[in-house]
Design a protein around this motif. Structure first.
Motif, PDB file in Angstrom:
ATOM      1  N   PRO A   1       7.867   5.981  11.386  1.00 49.85           N
ATOM      2  CA  PRO A   1       6.967   4.575  12.759  1.00 49.85           C
ATOM      3  C   PRO A   1       6.029   4.099  12.694  1.00 49.85           C
ATOM      4  O   PRO A   1       5.202   4.464  11.112  1.00 49.85           O
ATOM      5  N   GLY A   2       6.236   2.358  13.135  1.00 54.81           N
ATOM      6  CA  GLY A   2       5.539   1.782  12.547  1.00 54.81           C
ATOM      7  C   GLY A   2       5.435   1.052  10.890  1.00 54.81           C
ATOM      8  O   GLY A   2       6.833   1.227  11.209  1.00 54.81           O
ATOM      9  N   THR A   3       4.107   0.898  10.554  1.00 53.57           N
ATOM     10  CA  THR A   3       3.925   1.032   8.906  1.00 53.57           C
ATOM     11  C   THR A   3       4.407   2.433   8.503  1.00 53.57           C
ATOM     12  O   THR A   3       3.984   1.398   7.654  1.00 53.57           O
ATOM     13  N   SER A   4       4.539   3.339   8.356  1.00 48.82           N
ATOM     14  CA  SER A   4       3.904   4.538   7.586  1.00 48.82           C
ATOM     15  C   SER A   4       4.838   4.720   6.817  1.00 48.82           C
ATOM     16  O   SER A   4       4.313   4.376   6.004  1.00 48.82           O
ATOM     17  N   THR A   5       5.999   4.441   6.705  1.00 52.27           N
ATOM     18  CA  THR A   5       6.737   4.510   5.708  1.00 52.27           C
ATOM     19  C   THR A   5       7.053   2.964   5.339  1.00 52.27           C
ATOM     20  O   THR A   5       8.068   2.887   4.309  1.00 52.27           O
ATOM     21  N   GLU A   6       6.485   1.550   5.460  1.00 49.80           N
ATOM     22  CA  GLU A   6       7.076   0.819   5.108  1.00 49.80           C
ATOM     23  C   GLU A   6       6.707   0.049   3.583  1.00 49.80           C
ATOM     24  O   GLU A   6       5.577   0.110   3.159  1.00 49.80           O
ATOM     25  N   VAL A   7       7.925  -0.145   2.525  1.00 45.17           N
ATOM     26  CA  VAL A   7       7.734  -0.621   1.504  1.00 45.17           C
ATOM     27  C   VAL A   7       8.416  -1.984   1.217  1.00 45.17           C
ATOM     28  O   VAL A   7       8.860  -2.472   2.031  1.00 45.17           O
ATOM     29  N   ILE A   8       8.012  -2.061  -0.169  1.00 46.27           N
ATOM     30  CA  ILE A   8       7.967  -3.385  -0.466  1.00 46.27           C
ATOM     31  C   ILE A   8       9.999  -3.610  -0.722  1.00 46.27           C
ATOM     32  O   ILE A   8       9.896  -4.880   0.589  1.00 46.27           O
ATOM     33  N   SER A   9      10.250  -2.833  -0.726  1.00 42.30           N
ATOM     34  CA  SER A   9      11.739  -3.448  -0.894  1.00 42.30           C
ATOM     35  C   SER A   9      12.161  -3.091   0.068  1.00 42.30           C
ATOM     36  O   SER A   9      13.025  -4.224   1.370  1.00 42.30           O
ATOM     37  N   TYR A  10      11.746  -3.064   1.292  1.00 42.78           N
ATOM     38  CA  TYR A  10      12.853  -2.513   2.962  1.00 42.78           C
ATOM     39  C   TYR A  10      12.123  -3.992   2.943  1.00 42.78           C
ATOM     40  O   TYR A  10      12.413  -4.922   4.504  1.00 42.78           O
ATOM     41  N   THR A  11      10.313  -4.659   3.303  1.00 47.99           N
ATOM     42  CA  THR A  11      10.099  -5.488   3.906  1.00 47.99           C
ATOM     43  C   THR A  11      10.927  -6.556   3.763  1.00 47.99           C
ATOM     44  O   THR A  11      11.472  -7.330   4.535  1.00 47.99           O
TER      45      THR A  11
ATOM     46  N   LEU B   1       0.926  -1.195   0.296  1.00 50.71           N
ATOM     47  CA  LEU B   1       0.110  -0.142   0.426  1.00 50.71           C
ATOM     48  C   LEU B   1       0.779   0.478  -0.039  1.00 50.71           C
ATOM     49  O   LEU B   1       0.685   2.616  -0.737  1.00 50.71           O
ATOM     50  N   ASN B   2       1.864   1.739   0.826  1.00 52.32           N
ATOM     51  CA  ASN B   2       2.779   2.229   0.965  1.00 52.32           C
ATOM     52  C   ASN B   2       3.767   2.569   0.126  1.00 52.32           C
ATOM     53  O   ASN B   2       3.622   3.933  -0.731  1.00 52.32           O
ATOM     54  N   THR B   3       4.509   1.342  -1.182  1.00 47.55           N
ATOM     55  CA  THR B   3       4.938   1.490  -2.392  1.00 47.55           C
ATOM     56  C   THR B   3       4.105   2.096  -2.964  1.00 47.55           C
ATOM     57  O   THR B   3       4.626   3.135  -4.346  1.00 47.55           O
ATOM     58  N   ILE B   4       2.613   1.759  -3.535  1.00 47.33           N
ATOM     59  CA  ILE B   4       2.409   2.110  -4.213  1.00 47.33           C
ATOM     60  C   ILE B   4       1.054   3.723  -4.196  1.00 47.33           C
ATOM     61  O   ILE B   4       1.751   4.713  -4.844  1.00 47.33           O
TER      62      ILE B   4
ATOM     63  N   PHE C   1      14.217   2.417  -2.302  1.00 41.30           N
ATOM     64  CA  PHE C   1      14.693   1.959  -0.753  1.00 41.30           C
ATOM     65  C   PHE C   1      15.881   2.824   0.236  1.00 41.30           C
ATOM     66  O   PHE C   1      15.856   2.672   1.410  1.00 41.30           O
ATOM     67  N   ASP C   2      17.036   3.205  -0.556  1.00 40.68           N
ATOM     68  CA  ASP C   2      17.730   4.472   0.232  1.00 40.68           C
ATOM     69  C   ASP C   2      17.151   5.518   0.782  1.00 40.68           C
ATOM     70  O   ASP C   2      16.984   5.190   2.210  1.00 40.68           O
ATOM     71  N   GLU C   3      16.346   5.552  -0.114  1.00 40.87           N
ATOM     72  CA  GLU C   3      15.539   6.715   1.325  1.00 40.87           C
ATOM     73  C   GLU C   3      15.114   6.094   2.406  1.00 40.87           C
ATOM     74  O   GLU C   3      14.746   7.239   3.547  1.00 40.87           O
ATOM     75  N   ILE C   4      14.048   5.563   2.317  1.00 38.37           N
ATOM     76  CA  ILE C   4      13.470   4.382   3.305  1.00 38.37           C
ATOM     77  C   ILE C   4      14.351   4.453   4.463  1.00 38.37           C
ATOM     78  O   ILE C   4      14.756   4.976   5.687  1.00 38.37           O
ATOM     79  N   TYR C   5      15.273   3.541   3.776  1.00 34.60           N
ATOM     80  CA  TYR C   5      16.633   2.571   4.853  1.00 34.60           C
ATOM     81  C   TYR C   5      16.502   4.382   5.635  1.00 34.60           C
ATOM     82  O   TYR C   5      16.822   3.924   6.801  1.00 34.60           O
TER      83      TYR C   5
ATOM     84  N   ASN D   1       6.244  11.207  12.931  1.00 32.72           N
ATOM     85  CA  ASN D   1       4.746  11.497  12.516  1.00 32.72           C
ATOM     86  C   ASN D   1       4.230  11.133  11.875  1.00 32.72           C
ATOM     87  O   ASN D   1       4.719  10.685  10.433  1.00 32.72           O
ATOM     88  N   PRO D   2       3.503   9.882  12.187  1.00 33.92           N
ATOM     89  CA  PRO D   2       2.756   8.414  10.776  1.00 33.92           C
ATOM     90  C   PRO D   2       1.899   9.285  10.205  1.00 33.92           C
ATOM     91  O   PRO D   2       1.892   8.919   9.088  1.00 33.92           O
ATOM     92  N   ASN D   3       1.142  10.327  10.520  1.00 33.51           N
ATOM     93  CA  ASN D   3       0.379  10.832   9.022  1.00 33.51           C
ATOM     94  C   ASN D   3       1.015  12.162   8.309  1.00 33.51           C
ATOM     95  O   ASN D   3       1.243  12.024   7.701  1.00 33.51           O
ATOM     96  N   LEU D   4       2.640  12.040   8.558  1.00 30.34           N
ATOM     97  CA  LEU D   4       3.271  13.153   8.028  1.00 30.34           C
ATOM     98  C   LEU D   4       4.900  12.024   7.423  1.00 30.34           C
ATOM     99  O   LEU D   4       5.836  13.219   6.334  1.00 30.34           O
ATOM    100  N   ALA D   5       5.298  11.097   8.185  1.00 31.76           N
ATOM    101  CA  ALA D   5       6.752  10.259   7.349  1.00 31.76           C
ATOM    102  C   ALA D   5       6.548  10.119   6.074  1.00 31.76           C
ATOM    103  O   ALA D   5       7.287  10.341   5.192  1.00 31.76           O
ATOM    104  N   LEU D   6       5.491   9.742   5.646  1.00 35.67           N
ATOM    105  CA  LEU D   6       5.464   8.727   4.235  1.00 35.67           C
ATOM    106  C   LEU D   6       5.946   9.950   2.634  1.00 35.67           C
ATOM    107  O   LEU D   6       5.932  10.663   2.679  1.00 35.67           O
ATOM    108  N   LEU D   7       4.986  11.086   3.638  1.00 34.22           N
ATOM    109  CA  LEU D   7       4.364  12.743   2.359  1.00 34.22           C
ATOM    110  C   LEU D   7       6.403  13.458   2.715  1.00 34.22           C
ATOM    111  O   LEU D   7       6.352  13.805   1.827  1.00 34.22           O
ATOM    112  N   SER D   8       7.157  12.770   4.152  1.00 35.50           N
ATOM    113  CA  SER D   8       7.688  13.845   4.229  1.00 35.50           C
ATOM    114  C   SER D   8       9.243  13.408   3.113  1.00 35.50           C
ATOM    115  O   SER D   8      10.144  14.101   2.010  1.00 35.50           O
TER     116      SER D   8
END
Length: 291
Positions: free
Chosen positions: A238-248, A69-72, A227-231, A150-157
């Motif tokens: 925080p939690g799974t708010s920025t979890e993406v497929i490559s990192y999983t 979901l986060n990757t999409i 991957f690199d930006e998430i890592y 912040n889980p609501n802002l992390a993916l946007l950041s």
């Protein structure tokens, strides 16, 4: 003629075979690995056949669902912004008569910066305590924001960082496409009294559609592999708010030592991404043919 054709294929054959081996041998090993459970003993890998178990376990993996979901979301939002910004920057650059080389150089600088440096720079900029972004907000009397916590802002950041980093890629491809368009078509349109908006809608965009499709597909493929930006920035949190497929997949392979399961996840993701890219390409091409 036959002799020329023979030597042409004979000289290309080693390179083709080398490419095929580099592509299909690792892929075949990954497929075989996905049907096994792997344990390590005495520095040796012990493969135990488990059949389709690794694949049947995938739908129950909450971390994988969050990653998909986060990757999409990441890919769609980031690539859309990069395409729009890159196109209008390229369009503006083609109309600049003075300082064109300077602007092009400035616009492509972010893509030249290594990923690890980008992660370090933006992590400092996003810092809650002494980041320059929160310092700028403080000038206007706004409180500090926990951009990465912040889980609501992390993916946007993270999306903002990716847009800053990869918009130059879209800019370069689209600029090359714009500069290759025939000039006489635009001159004829202006003689007929067409305005800038009409030229953009009825001439520029239809002629640019092949370049737009290629750029879109390339960026979508790269975005799904983020991957690199998430890592470097969030580590999936925080939690799974920025979890993406490559990192999983990285978690399963290297931190949890679930090699077979990670291989099955990799194969499933490869198929999923291929289907999505093919579907998106066909839909875009169909719209182009209609236009």
């Amino acid at each position: 003629m036959r002799s020329d054709a023979f030597w042409r294929y004979a000289t290309l054959l080693p390179a083709i075979l080398f490419f095929v081996l580099l592509t299909f041998l690792p892929l075949g090993n990954l497929v075989a690995l996905s049907f096994h459970h792997v344990e390590w003993a005495n520095s040796k890998a012990i493969w135990d056949w488990v059949g389709m178990k690794n694949y049947t376990d995938l739908p129950q993996d909450n971390l994988l669902r969050a990653g998909i979901l986060n990757t999409i979301i990441f890919a769609v939002v980031a690539v859309a912004l990069q395409m729009i910004i890159g196109f209008f920057l390229a369009l503006w650059t083609t109309r600049v008569t003075r300082g064109r080389v300077f602007y092009r150089t400035v616009f492509i600088l972010p893509i030249l910066v290594p990923g690890i440096i980008i992660g370090a720079i933006w992590k400092l900029m996003y810092s809650y305590d002494f980041g320059v972004i929160n310092a700028a907000l403080g000038v206007f009397g706004l409180g500090p924001v926990d951009w990465l916590g912040n889980p609501n802002l992390a993916l946007l950041s993270v999306i903002i960082v990716d847009v800053w980093h990869w918009t130059p890629f879209c800019f370069l491809l689209l600029l090359a496409g714009l500069e290759s368009l025939p000039k006489d078509v635009f001159e004829a349109a202006r003689v007929d009294g067409a305005k800038d908006g009409q030229i953009l809608r009825y001439i520029t965009l239809p002629l640019m559609l092949p370049t737009l499709i290629v750029t879109f597909v390339f960026r979508m493929i790269l975005a799904f592999k983020v991957f690199d930006e998430i890592y470097l920035l969030t580590g999936g949190g925080p939690g799974t708010s920025t979890e993406v497929i490559s990192y999983t997949i990285y978690r399963r392979f290297f931190t949890e030592d679930q090699t077979g399961y990670g291989a099955a996840m990799s194969i499933a993701v490869i198929v999923l991404i291929a289907v999505m890219i093919i579907t998106a390409t066909r839909a875009t091409t169909r719209k182009g043919d209609t236009a």
